[in-house]
Design a protein around this motif. Structure first.
Motif, PDB file in Angstrom:
ATOM      1  N   LYS A  17     -35.159  20.042  15.674  1.00 54.07           N
ATOM      2  CA  LYS A  17     -36.217  19.133  15.256  1.00 54.07           C
ATOM      3  C   LYS A  17     -35.672  17.850  14.656  1.00 54.07           C
ATOM      4  O   LYS A  17     -36.314  16.810  14.709  1.00 54.07           O
ATOM      5  N   CYS A  18     -34.516  17.939  14.063  1.00 52.45           N
ATOM      6  CA  CYS A  18     -33.901  16.768  13.449  1.00 52.45           C
ATOM      7  C   CYS A  18     -32.422  16.767  13.802  1.00 52.45           C
ATOM      8  O   CYS A  18     -31.741  17.786  13.624  1.00 52.45           O
ATOM      9  N   LEU A  19     -31.949  15.657  14.305  1.00 55.29           N
ATOM     10  CA  LEU A  19     -30.531  15.489  14.591  1.00 55.29           C
ATOM     11  C   LEU A  19     -29.953  14.443  13.650  1.00 55.29           C
ATOM     12  O   LEU A  19     -30.656  13.485  13.282  1.00 55.29           O
ATOM     13  N   GLY A  20     -28.701  14.607  13.294  1.00 55.95           N
ATOM     14  CA  GLY A  20     -28.137  13.661  12.345  1.00 55.95           C
ATOM     15  C   GLY A  20     -26.636  13.568  12.427  1.00 55.95           C
ATOM     16  O   GLY A  20     -25.980  14.344  13.142  1.00 55.95           O
ATOM     17  N   TRP A  21     -26.127  12.597  11.714  1.00 58.54           N
ATOM     18  CA  TRP A  21     -24.693  12.405  11.570  1.00 58.54           C
ATOM     19  C   TRP A  21     -24.343  12.411  10.085  1.00 58.54           C
ATOM     20  O   TRP A  21     -25.012  11.763   9.271  1.00 58.54           O
ATOM     21  N   PHE A  22     -23.318  13.148   9.748  1.00 59.99           N
ATOM     22  CA  PHE A  22     -22.726  13.146   8.422  1.00 59.99           C
ATOM     23  C   PHE A  22     -21.261  12.743   8.580  1.00 59.99           C
ATOM     24  O   PHE A  22     -20.720  12.724   9.687  1.00 59.99           O
ATOM     25  N   ARG A  23     -20.627  12.451   7.463  1.00 62.02           N
ATOM     26  CA  ARG A  23     -19.196  12.162   7.513  1.00 62.02           C
ATOM     27  C   ARG A  23     -18.523  12.683   6.249  1.00 62.02           C
ATOM     28  O   ARG A  23     -19.167  12.835   5.202  1.00 62.02           O
ATOM     29  N   GLN A  24     -17.243  12.944   6.374  1.00 56.94           N
ATOM     30  CA  GLN A  24     -16.478  13.413   5.234  1.00 56.94           C
ATOM     31  C   GLN A  24     -15.082  12.813   5.273  1.00 56.94           C
ATOM     32  O   GLN A  24     -14.343  13.005   6.239  1.00 56.94           O
ATOM     33  N   ALA A  25     -14.760  12.076   4.231  1.00 53.99           N
ATOM     34  CA  ALA A  25     -13.423  11.502   4.079  1.00 53.99           C
ATOM     35  C   ALA A  25     -12.571  12.458   3.256  1.00 53.99           C
ATOM     36  O   ALA A  25     -13.098  13.266   2.481  1.00 53.99           O
ATOM     37  N   PRO A  26     -11.261  12.402   3.392  1.00 54.96           N
ATOM     38  CA  PRO A  26     -10.380  13.296   2.635  1.00 54.96           C
ATOM     39  C   PRO A  26     -10.637  13.184   1.136  1.00 54.96           C
ATOM     40  O   PRO A  26     -10.698  12.083   0.582  1.00 54.96           O
ATOM     41  N   GLY A  27     -10.812  14.333   0.491  1.00 54.21           N
ATOM     42  CA  GLY A  27     -11.022  14.363  -0.944  1.00 54.21           C
ATOM     43  C   GLY A  27     -12.413  14.001  -1.392  1.00 54.21           C
ATOM     44  O   GLY A  27     -12.677  13.923  -2.596  1.00 54.21           O
ATOM     45  N   LYS A  28     -13.323  13.773  -0.450  1.00 55.49           N
ATOM     46  CA  LYS A  28     -14.693  13.400  -0.790  1.00 55.49           C
ATOM     47  C   LYS A  28     -15.678  14.410  -0.231  1.00 55.49           C
ATOM     48  O   LYS A  28     -15.371  15.166   0.686  1.00 55.49           O
ATOM     49  N   ARG A  29     -16.888  14.390  -0.817  1.00 50.92           N
ATOM     50  CA  ARG A  29     -17.936  15.276  -0.338  1.00 50.92           C
ATOM     51  C   ARG A  29     -18.489  14.770   0.997  1.00 50.92           C
ATOM     52  O   ARG A  29     -18.445  13.581   1.300  1.00 50.92           O
ATOM     53  N   ARG A  30     -19.002  15.696   1.777  1.00 47.76           N
ATOM     54  CA  ARG A  30     -19.665  15.316   3.018  1.00 47.76           C
ATOM     55  C   ARG A  30     -20.936  14.568   2.664  1.00 47.76           C
ATOM     56  O   ARG A  30     -21.711  14.990   1.799  1.00 47.76           O
ATOM     57  N   GLU A  31     -21.176  13.459   3.330  1.00 50.97           N
ATOM     58  CA  GLU A  31     -22.343  12.640   3.029  1.00 50.97           C
ATOM     59  C   GLU A  31     -23.137  12.329   4.290  1.00 50.97           C
ATOM     60  O   GLU A  31     -22.588  12.199   5.382  1.00 50.97           O
ATOM     61  N   GLY A  32     -24.423  12.199   4.111  1.00 51.32           N
ATOM     62  CA  GLY A  32     -25.288  11.862   5.219  1.00 51.32           C
ATOM     63  C   GLY A  32     -25.121  10.420   5.648  1.00 51.32           C
ATOM     64  O   GLY A  32     -24.931   9.536   4.810  1.00 51.32           O
ATOM     65  N   VAL A  33     -25.208  10.187   6.939  1.00 48.49           N
ATOM     66  CA  VAL A  33     -25.083   8.841   7.499  1.00 48.49           C
ATOM     67  C   VAL A  33     -26.396   8.390   8.111  1.00 48.49           C
ATOM     68  O   VAL A  33     -26.924   7.333   7.766  1.00 48.49           O
ATOM     69  N   ALA A  34     -26.937   9.196   9.009  1.00 50.22           N
ATOM     70  CA  ALA A  34     -28.171   8.805   9.694  1.00 50.22           C
ATOM     71  C   ALA A  34     -28.831  10.030  10.302  1.00 50.22           C
ATOM     72  O   ALA A  34     -28.148  10.998  10.648  1.00 50.22           O
ATOM     73  N   THR A  35     -30.169   9.972  10.415  1.00 43.94           N
ATOM     74  CA  THR A  35     -30.912  11.050  11.055  1.00 43.94           C
ATOM     75  C   THR A  35     -31.943  10.477  12.004  1.00 43.94           C
ATOM     76  O   THR A  35     -32.361   9.311  11.874  1.00 43.94           O
ATOM     77  N   ILE A  36     -32.376  11.322  12.950  1.00 36.23           N
ATOM     78  CA  ILE A  36     -33.421  10.916  13.892  1.00 36.23           C
ATOM     79  C   ILE A  36     -34.235  12.145  14.250  1.00 36.23           C
ATOM     80  O   ILE A  36     -33.682  13.222  14.489  1.00 36.23           O
ATOM     81  N   ASP A  37     -35.567  11.999  14.265  1.00 37.63           N
ATOM     82  CA  ASP A  37     -36.407  13.147  14.608  1.00 37.63           C
ATOM     83  C   ASP A  37     -36.887  13.037  16.047  1.00 37.63           C
ATOM     84  O   ASP A  37     -36.537  12.099  16.771  1.00 37.63           O
ATOM     85  N   LYS A  38     -37.717  13.985  16.446  1.00 36.66           N
ATOM     86  CA  LYS A  38     -38.158  14.032  17.836  1.00 36.66           C
ATOM     87  C   LYS A  38     -38.941  12.783  18.227  1.00 36.66           C
ATOM     88  O   LYS A  38     -38.907  12.362  19.382  1.00 36.66           O
ATOM     89  N   ALA A  39     -39.634  12.202  17.277  1.00 32.37           N
ATOM     90  CA  ALA A  39     -40.438  11.009  17.562  1.00 32.37           C
ATOM     91  C   ALA A  39     -39.609   9.732  17.565  1.00 32.37           C
ATOM     92  O   ALA A  39     -40.135   8.662  17.872  1.00 32.37           O
ATOM     93  N   GLY A  40     -38.333   9.854  17.183  1.00 31.51           N
ATOM     94  CA  GLY A  40     -37.483   8.677  17.128  1.00 31.51           C
ATOM     95  C   GLY A  40     -37.443   7.988  15.782  1.00 31.51           C
ATOM     96  O   GLY A  40     -36.839   6.918  15.648  1.00 31.51           O
ATOM     97  N   ASN A  41     -38.073   8.590  14.781  1.00 26.59           N
ATOM     98  CA  ASN A  41     -38.009   8.011  13.443  1.00 26.59           C
ATOM     99  C   ASN A  41     -36.599   8.193  12.889  1.00 26.59           C
ATOM    100  O   ASN A  41     -36.001   9.261  13.019  1.00 26.59           O
ATOM    101  N   THR A  42     -36.078   7.164  12.276  1.00 31.41           N
ATOM    102  CA  THR A  42     -34.700   7.187  11.797  1.00 31.41           C
ATOM    103  C   THR A  42     -34.619   7.007  10.291  1.00 31.41           C
ATOM    104  O   THR A  42     -35.537   6.475   9.659  1.00 31.41           O
ATOM    105  N   TYR A  43     -33.523   7.452   9.759  1.00 31.45           N
ATOM    106  CA  TYR A  43     -33.253   7.325   8.324  1.00 31.45           C
ATOM    107  C   TYR A  43     -31.764   7.078   8.172  1.00 31.45           C
ATOM    108  O   TYR A  43     -30.949   7.736   8.829  1.00 31.45           O
ATOM    109  N   TYR A  44     -31.406   6.112   7.307  1.00 29.24           N
ATOM    110  CA  TYR A  44     -30.014   5.718   7.161  1.00 29.24           C
ATOM    111  C   TYR A  44     -29.565   5.735   5.709  1.00 29.24           C
ATOM    112  O   TYR A  44     -30.343   5.453   4.797  1.00 29.24           O
ATOM    113  N   ALA A  45     -28.291   6.001   5.524  1.00 32.53           N
ATOM    114  CA  ALA A  45     -27.690   5.840   4.210  1.00 32.53           C
ATOM    115  C   ALA A  45     -27.577   4.350   3.907  1.00 32.53           C
ATOM    116  O   ALA A  45     -27.355   3.534   4.816  1.00 32.53           O
TER     117      ALA A  45
END
Length: 121
Positions: free
Chosen positions: A32-60
């Protein structure tokens, strides 16, 4: 759900990259929701962007106006177009899905193996 990322590379600051994620298997409940996260060495994984079935997006906030998330019509692939890359964008980028739908960066439970992005200044 099985997800497979590709497209990671080493680039210079100011450059662009396009990451791809193939939804190899949707599992029982779909994606239902697809997204991208990222994690740099020594840091927590963080959200980058998401998109739902309707194409609505959300960004860091850190990547807004530089990165664009998109998906193909069949929702078999999700993409992350990255421009004006900075050294702070260096990280392993993960494709992910939330079975219950997009609620900002919460609820993500299935993850790909990740693809490495390195930005040199």
């Amino acid at each position: 759900v099985q997800l497979q990322e590709s497209g990671g590379d080493s680039v210079q600051a100011g450059g662009s990259l396009r990451l791809s994620c193939a939804v190899v298997s949707e599992g029982t409940f779909g994606t239902k929701c697809l997204g991208w996260f990222r994690q740099a060495p020594g840091k927590r994984r963080e959200g980058v962007a998401t998109i739902d079935k309707a194409g609505n997006t959300y960004y860091a906030d850190s990547i807004r106006d530089r990165f664009t998330i998109s998906q193909d019509n069949a929702r078999k692939s999700v993409f992350l177009q990255m421009t004006s890359l900075k050294s702070d964008d260096s990280a392993t980028y993960y494709c992910t899905t939330a079975l219950a739908g997009c609620v900002r960066f919460g609820g993500f439970s299935e993850w790909g193996q990740g693809t490495q992005v390195t930005v040199s200044s």
